[in-house]
Design an enzyme around this catalytic site. Structure first.
Site, mmCIF file in Angstrom:
data_model
loop_
_atom_site.group_PDB
_atom_site.id
_atom_site.type_symbol
_atom_site.label_atom_id
_atom_site.label_comp_id
_atom_site.label_asym_id
_atom_site.label_seq_id
_atom_site.Cartn_x
_atom_site.Cartn_y
_atom_site.Cartn_z
ATOM 1 C CG ASP A 47 54.628 27.205 11.851
ATOM 2 O OD1 ASP A 47 55.113 27.648 10.802
ATOM 3 O OD2 ASP A 47 53.605 26.506 11.910
ATOM 4 C CE LYS A 68 51.320 31.422 8.039
ATOM 5 N NZ LYS A 68 50.096 30.810 7.629
ATOM 6 C CG MET A 183 44.676 30.842 16.813
ATOM 7 S SD MET A 183 44.712 30.465 15.051
ATOM 8 C CE MET A 183 43.765 28.956 14.993
HETATM 9 N N1 SAH Z 1 48.562 23.230 15.895
HETATM 10 C C1 SAH Z 1 48.520 23.912 17.170
HETATM 11 C C2 SAH Z 1 47.557 25.083 17.155
HETATM 12 C C3 SAH Z 1 47.936 26.180 16.195
HETATM 13 S S1 SAH Z 1 46.836 27.513 16.261
HETATM 14 C C4 SAH Z 1 48.170 22.905 18.262
HETATM 15 O O1 SAH Z 1 47.759 21.793 17.951
HETATM 16 O O2 SAH Z 1 48.316 23.233 19.442
HETATM 17 C C5 SAH Z 1 47.666 28.590 17.370
HETATM 18 C C6 SAH Z 1 46.919 28.666 18.662
HETATM 19 O O3 SAH Z 1 47.195 27.519 19.457
HETATM 20 C C7 SAH Z 1 47.320 29.820 19.550
HETATM 21 O O4 SAH Z 1 46.663 31.008 19.169
HETATM 22 C C8 SAH Z 1 46.847 29.339 20.894
HETATM 23 O O5 SAH Z 1 45.454 29.461 21.025
HETATM 24 C C9 SAH Z 1 47.174 27.864 20.809
HETATM 25 N N2 SAH Z 1 48.491 27.551 21.379
HETATM 26 C C10 SAH Z 1 49.523 26.982 20.765
HETATM 27 N N3 SAH Z 1 50.562 26.814 21.610
HETATM 28 C C11 SAH Z 1 50.157 27.299 22.790
HETATM 29 C C12 SAH Z 1 50.765 27.409 24.084
HETATM 30 N N4 SAH Z 1 52.004 26.982 24.328
HETATM 31 N N5 SAH Z 1 50.033 27.958 25.069
HETATM 32 C C13 SAH Z 1 48.782 28.385 24.869
HETATM 33 N N6 SAH Z 1 48.166 28.312 23.683
HETATM 34 C C14 SAH Z 1 48.836 27.770 22.662
#
Ligand code: SAH
Length: 273
Positions: A47, A68, A183
């Site tokens: 991803d 995406k 998000m």
């Molecule tokens: N599965 C992922 C989340 C996916 S949804 C998890 O467990 O972390 C995607 C959202 O995750 C982003 O919009 C943001 O809010 C958050 N996110 C993922 N990686 C991030 C990062 N390195 N820093 C800040 N927010 C992050």
């Protein structure tokens, strides 16, 4: 890169799909199972939120981007899932690598359902989720005995991309001392409005952590009242944390080095990058 320690590592068999979390960014936050999978995969389907350096650890594997973001046309979720089915049926060892934890707001559950529905054997490797590990890298404990006995993880938008209307914001506002929003940048105005309307304090501490655990990590400390405006100043991906645990960062921002605390423990610090 050293060899993996001696352990009864599960075999990555042809025709299997391993659904692995890659953590929030820092490659050192991968699990050993994820590293083992990277070394044995024939193909890695990854991803947008997967830190690119992590793919360097699977030089033997074909890398397929299923992100995406970035202005490119979005592959449909169904197409991604069916692609995984096809790759597995072709007898490949398929590593499905997702940012953070695959089962936290990442549609990993849906992909797993499709795979199982098609009779594809799967293994799930959890990862460090941004809403926990990302905050930790900003010096924010997601729980602390003096602050919260519960935490609510919320998605900032629903399947249509709108602010999630099915959520009972009033119940969340009243029931959870700490709220962590994934998000949430786009709909920060509506979310802050709902929480304020439900009685949360306008001066409540808020942190927005962007690109958490990467070299680009930045932390913007603000308040619930100022969240709508401040959320427009940063670029995704960002995690929003609302609650008094954010104040702990003033002493626990370990990335900034050792602190000399004043007796009140509430010295003011500039917003740090
Ligand atoms: N599965 C992922 C989340 C996916 S949804 C998890 O467990 O972390 C995607 C959202 O995750 C982003 O919009 C943001 O809010 C958050 N996110 C993922 N990686 C991030 C990062 N390195 N820093 C800040 N927010 C992050």
């Amino acid at each position: 890169m050293p060899d993996l320690p001696d352990f009864d590592w599960p075999s990555f068999l042809p025709g299997w799909v391993w659904l692995c979390g890659a953590g929030p960014g820092d490659p050192g936050l991968l699990t050993l199972h994820a590293l083992h999978a990277l070394r044995h995969a024939d193909v890695v389907v990854y991803d947008a939120l997967v830190e690119p350096r992590i793919l360097d650890w699977a030089p033997q594997a074909e890398a397929i981007y299923a992100g995406k973001r970035g202005g490119k046309p979005s592959p449909l979720q169904r197409d991604i899932s069916l692609r995984l089915v096809d790759l597995a049926r072709a007898g490949r060892r398929v590593l499905r690598l997702k940012g953070g934890d695959p089962f936290v707001f990442g549609r990993g559950g849906e992909e797993a359902q499709t795979l199982v529905g098609h009779g594809i054997p799967i293994r799930v490797v959890p990862g460090i989720s941004a809403g926990i590990g990302g905050l930790a890298y900003a010096g924010i404990p997601v729980t602390h005995r003096d602050v919260n006995q519960s935490v609510t993880f919320v998605t900032g938008h629903d399947q249509t991309g709108a602010a999630p209307s099915a959520l009972d914001w009033g119940a969340i506002a009243r029931g959870s001392e700490v709220i962590v929003i994934y998000m949430g940048l786009k709909h920060a105005r509506q979310i802050a409005g709902e929480l304020l309307a439900a009685g949360r304090d306008a001066s409540e501490p808020v942190a927005i952590v962007t690109d958490a655990t990467t070299p680009r990590q930045a932390v913007l400390e603000t308040t619930l009242a100022r969240l709508p405006e401040d959320a427009t100043k940063v670029e995704p991906p960002g995690i929003i944390c609302i609650g008094r645990n954010v104040l702990l960062r003033h002493t626990l921002d370990w990335q900034a080095g050792p602190k000399h605390l004043d007796p009140l423990g509430n010295r003011s610090r500039p917003e740090s990058a």
